[in-house]
Structure formats: structure tokens, C-alpha cells
Design a protein around this motif. Sequence first.
Motif, PDB file in Angstrom:
ATOM      1  N   LEU A 189     -14.416 -41.694  42.434  1.00 23.09           N
ATOM      2  CA  LEU A 189     -14.385 -43.013  43.086  1.00 23.09           C
ATOM      3  C   LEU A 189     -14.090 -42.798  44.562  1.00 23.09           C
ATOM      4  O   LEU A 189     -13.167 -42.063  44.918  1.00 23.09           O
ATOM      5  N   THR A 190     -14.886 -43.413  45.421  1.00 23.52           N
ATOM      6  CA  THR A 190     -14.554 -43.420  46.849  1.00 23.52           C
ATOM      7  C   THR A 190     -14.510 -44.877  47.317  1.00 23.52           C
ATOM      8  O   THR A 190     -15.155 -45.748  46.719  1.00 23.52           O
ATOM      9  N   TYR A 191     -13.724 -45.118  48.334  1.00 21.38           N
ATOM     10  CA  TYR A 191     -13.728 -46.465  48.915  1.00 21.38           C
ATOM     11  C   TYR A 191     -13.585 -46.388  50.418  1.00 21.38           C
ATOM     12  O   TYR A 191     -13.085 -45.402  50.976  1.00 21.38           O
ATOM     13  N   MET A 192     -14.030 -47.456  51.034  1.00 23.70           N
ATOM     14  CA  MET A 192     -13.892 -47.630  52.485  1.00 23.70           C
ATOM     15  C   MET A 192     -13.564 -49.104  52.699  1.00 23.70           C
ATOM     16  O   MET A 192     -14.300 -49.970  52.218  1.00 23.70           O
ATOM     17  N   THR A 197      -4.569 -61.319  59.976  1.00 23.73           N
ATOM     18  CA  THR A 197      -5.745 -60.727  59.334  1.00 23.73           C
ATOM     19  C   THR A 197      -6.873 -61.741  59.403  1.00 23.73           C
ATOM     20  O   THR A 197      -6.763 -62.856  58.881  1.00 23.73           O
ATOM     21  N   THR A 198      -7.964 -61.372  60.058  1.00 26.59           N
ATOM     22  CA  THR A 198      -9.078 -62.312  60.249  1.00 26.59           C
ATOM     23  C   THR A 198     -10.250 -62.025  59.314  1.00 26.59           C
ATOM     24  O   THR A 198     -11.052 -62.920  59.054  1.00 26.59           O
ATOM     25  N   ALA A 199     -10.348 -60.793  58.834  1.00 28.86           N
ATOM     26  CA  ALA A 199     -11.455 -60.453  57.931  1.00 28.86           C
ATOM     27  C   ALA A 199     -11.102 -59.191  57.152  1.00 28.86           C
ATOM     28  O   ALA A 199     -10.243 -58.397  57.573  1.00 28.86           O
ATOM     29  N   PHE A 200     -11.767 -59.037  56.031  1.00 27.26           N
ATOM     30  CA  PHE A 200     -11.537 -57.875  55.163  1.00 27.26           C
ATOM     31  C   PHE A 200     -12.850 -57.541  54.478  1.00 27.26           C
ATOM     32  O   PHE A 200     -13.551 -58.443  53.998  1.00 27.26           O
ATOM     33  N   SER A 201     -13.205 -56.257  54.451  1.00 25.40           N
ATOM     34  CA  SER A 201     -14.372 -55.835  53.673  1.00 25.40           C
ATOM     35  C   SER A 201     -14.027 -54.546  52.945  1.00 25.40           C
ATOM     36  O   SER A 201     -13.245 -53.715  53.450  1.00 25.40           O
ATOM     37  N   HIS A 202     -14.584 -54.406  51.765  1.00 23.27           N
ATOM     38  CA  HIS A 202     -14.198 -53.285  50.905  1.00 23.27           C
ATOM     39  C   HIS A 202     -15.430 -52.835  50.120  1.00 23.27           C
ATOM     40  O   HIS A 202     -16.083 -53.653  49.468  1.00 23.27           O
ATOM     41  N   LYS A 203     -15.726 -51.544  50.211  1.00 20.48           N
ATOM     42  CA  LYS A 203     -16.847 -50.978  49.453  1.00 20.48           C
ATOM     43  C   LYS A 203     -16.306 -49.873  48.557  1.00 20.48           C
ATOM     44  O   LYS A 203     -15.651 -48.939  49.038  1.00 20.48           O
ATOM     45  N   VAL A 204     -16.581 -49.983  47.264  1.00 24.97           N
ATOM     46  CA  VAL A 204     -16.159 -48.984  46.282  1.00 24.97           C
ATOM     47  C   VAL A 204     -17.405 -48.352  45.689  1.00 24.97           C
ATOM     48  O   VAL A 204     -18.332 -49.060  45.292  1.00 24.97           O
ATOM     49  N   LEU A 234     -19.643 -51.449  44.508  1.00 20.06           N
ATOM     50  CA  LEU A 234     -19.053 -52.787  44.568  1.00 20.06           C
ATOM     51  C   LEU A 234     -18.775 -53.092  46.035  1.00 20.06           C
ATOM     52  O   LEU A 234     -18.176 -52.260  46.734  1.00 20.06           O
ATOM     53  N   GLU A 235     -19.217 -54.251  46.500  1.00 20.06           N
ATOM     54  CA  GLU A 235     -18.951 -54.626  47.889  1.00 20.06           C
ATOM     55  C   GLU A 235     -18.434 -56.051  47.932  1.00 20.06           C
ATOM     56  O   GLU A 235     -19.120 -56.971  47.472  1.00 20.06           O
TER      57      GLU A 235
END
Length: 187
Positions: free
Chosen positions: A161-164, A147-154, A122-123
Motif C-alpha cells: 500500500l502506498t499513499y500520498m 485547513t482549506t483543502a485535503f486530497s488523498h490517493k491510496v 482510491l482518490e
Amino acid sequence: MTQPSKCINYGPLRGLIGNWEGDKGVDIAPEPEGAETNPYYESLRFEAVGDVTNAGEQTLAVLSYRQLVRRKVDDEIFHHEIGYWIWDAAAETVMHSLAIPRGVTLLAGGTHKTEADGTIILEVAAAIDNPDWSIVQSPFMNTKARTTAFSHKVTLKADHLTYMETTSLDIYGRSFEHTDSNALTRS
Ligand code: HEM
């Protein structure tokens, strides 16, 4: 909203439902003179909420979640986050809304893919100037720690489960990439 017992298509989010624990967390956070690195552990709970219909034509399947993150050095909770993961099957879109008790909230949108071995990725992302997937924050945060931007990869495979995630900040007169990652197993 309907009852969670109804047969609902949670799509790529279905595998998230449950309780997760992970102790491999690494947080890189801003400090006035640089950065601090905080090893952490966390608990993450996803619950099936049900489905919702918007404007009589959009059906969304919804999970709520709560993330509690503790610093390894003192076991104190130093990050608390709640929100929803939402699946729009018709548009094949994943949404992730989150709120943190600093006066910051956002709605990120994105995609999913399923690899040959069943791994689901999931991105999602949001940005302050994105008209669809954006960030709302208090006047103080807008001025001092924006906060200007956010990105999340699961990445999800069965009970792993890993995320960054990367939160881009304007703070202390500079831009800073605040990052968090962890690996969790279903408990
Ligand atoms: C596991 C996830 C996270 C952890 C462990 C974490 C931890 C931290 C830490 C340690 C700081 C430095 C200030 C302090 O000591 O309190 C910080 C700052 C900040 N974080 Fe996070 N954070 C996480 C995720 C997020 C997310 C998802 C957002 C927003 C989308 C966010 C927004 C901020 C902001 C705006 C600041 C600047 C406030 C300041 O330093 O005065 N963080 N975070």
C-alpha cells in the motif's frame, strides 16, 4: 450496525483490512520561517466494522482505521489519526472521514479504479468551500492554522500500500502545502 461476520460488500476497500507497517514516510510540515521535513514510520490498522443503512435506503460498508506515525529521529508519535473509510456501492462512491487531535476533522469523497493488474486506486478530496465534502475545525485553527483543502490517493496491490496526501493550510500568514507519503506492507 450488523456484525462483521455477515457477508458484506466492502468493494474496493476490502483489501485494506488488516495491519500495515511502513518506514518510508516523508512529512513536509509548516514552520514559521519555512518548512520542515520529517522522515517517519507508521502503523496503520483497518478493521471491518460492518454495514449501516441511512434513511432506509442507503447501505454503506464501513472500515475503521487508526494511524500512528513516529518520527524516525526520536521515535516519538507526532501524528495520530482515526476515522472511517466507507463504500457506497450504489453510488460507486468512496468516503474517508478523519479526525486529528488538533481540533480538525473532515469528510472527503471520491472514486476508485481497478487497473488491469489488480491494483486498486482510491482518490478522495475535501475542501473548505465544498458543500458535500468539507472540513470542520476549531475556532483557533480556523484563525491560525486553517485547513482549506485535503486530497488523498491510496494505491493498493495485494500486500503493498502506498499513499500520498496533501493538506492545504493557511498558516503563518501564507498558504502551505503540507504533504505526507509512505509505502507500507501488510504485517
Ligand atoms: C502522516 C500524516 C501527517 C504527519 C506526519 C503530520 C505532521 C505534522 C507536523 C510535523 C506538523 C508541524 C507542527 C508540529 O511539529 O506538530 C504538522 C502541522 C499540521 N498538520 Fe499535520 N501531519 C500529518 C497529516 C495531517 C492531516 C491529514 C491533517 C489535516 C487534514 C494535518 C493538519 C495539520 C495542521 C492543521 C497543522 C498546522 C499546525 C501547526 O503547525 O501548528 N496534518 N503536521
